[in-house]
Write an enzyme that holds these catalytic residues in place. Structure first.
Site, PDB file in Angstrom:
ATOM      1  CG  HIS A   1      -0.189   0.095   2.531  1.00  0.00           C
ATOM      2  ND1 HIS A   1       0.345   1.266   3.014  1.00  0.00           N
ATOM      3  CD2 HIS A   1       0.111  -0.854   3.446  1.00  0.00           C
ATOM      4  CE1 HIS A   1       0.934   1.049   4.171  1.00  0.00           C
ATOM      5  NE2 HIS A   1       0.815  -0.239   4.460  1.00  0.00           N
TER       6      HIS A   1
ATOM      7  CD  GLU B   1       2.357  -5.388   8.164  1.00  0.00           C
ATOM      8  OE1 GLU B   1       2.574  -6.605   7.980  1.00  0.00           O
ATOM      9  OE2 GLU B   1       3.076  -4.489   7.701  1.00  0.00           O
TER      10      GLU B   1
END
Length: 202
Positions: free
Chosen positions: A12, A82
């Site tokens: 990202h 994550e």
């Protein structure tokens, strides 16, 4: 040349916390304006791939990156989340080391402690990565697969793909808003491009 597709990893774009080195696991932060620009700039490089499947983390920073990069997400996979940093969420590496009495802590070698969430070991992150790789394997027979996710988790996934120990991920630094390409060379898993922002090779 093998007809097998490539695995395209897209981290990202920048968030406020990634810009300052704060560990951002479960905290769902938006992209900064710079992060949005970097994500949009990936439209060109991504246009060179024969994309069969796009899989994203559920967090907004990953899904927004995919959108700005011109990708249509086919599947949201919680296993692309994550690393759960537990009690180290939101802290920088120097701050964690200070809390631990000044030792040479790294998340790959020393792990995390529980906090608002339990935290994860590197082996648990690798187990999630293995599940992601198993699920996309059939799609690699038909084209390239794009995985949109997060820095540490994608580094562990890379180690898993390369058949290395999970801690090998410490050796492959992944920039925000960059893409990497994993594939095969002579039948063995290999890194074909890393932290690419222009058209990657291959």
């Amino acid at each position: 040349m093998s007809s097998r597709g490539r695995l395209v990893l897209l981290r990202h774009g920048e968030t406020e916390w990634s810009a300052t080195g704060r560990h951002t696991g479960r905290t769902d932060l938006p992209l900064t304006s710079a992060g949005e620009r970097d994500a949009a700039a990936l439209r060109g490089p991504l246009g060179t791939f024969d994309v069969a499947l796009v899989v994203s983390s559920p967090l907004q920073r990953a899904r927004r990156t995919a959108e700005l990069a011109g990708l249509r997400v086919d599947r949201v996979d919680p296993d692309l989340h994550e690393w759960d940093y537990g009690g180290y969420e939101g802290l920088t590496t120097p701050e964690v080391r200070e809390r631990r009495g000044g030792d040479a802590w790294t998340v790959f070698e020393d792990g995390v402690v529980p906090g608002d969430t339990p935290g994860e070991t590197v082996e648990e992150v690798a187990a999630r990565a293995s599940r992601v790789l198993q699920r996309v394997e059939p799609d690699l027979a038909t084209g390239d697969v794009v995985l949109v996710g997060h820095g540490h988790a994608l580094r562990v996934l890379t180690a898993t793909y390369l058949r290395q120990e999970p801690r090998f991920g410490a050796c492959v630094v992944l920039d925000a808003g960059a893409l990497c390409v994993l594939g095969q060379e002579h039948g063995r898993p290999a890194i074909l491009a890393w932290n690419a922002r222009d058209r990657p090779p291959g």
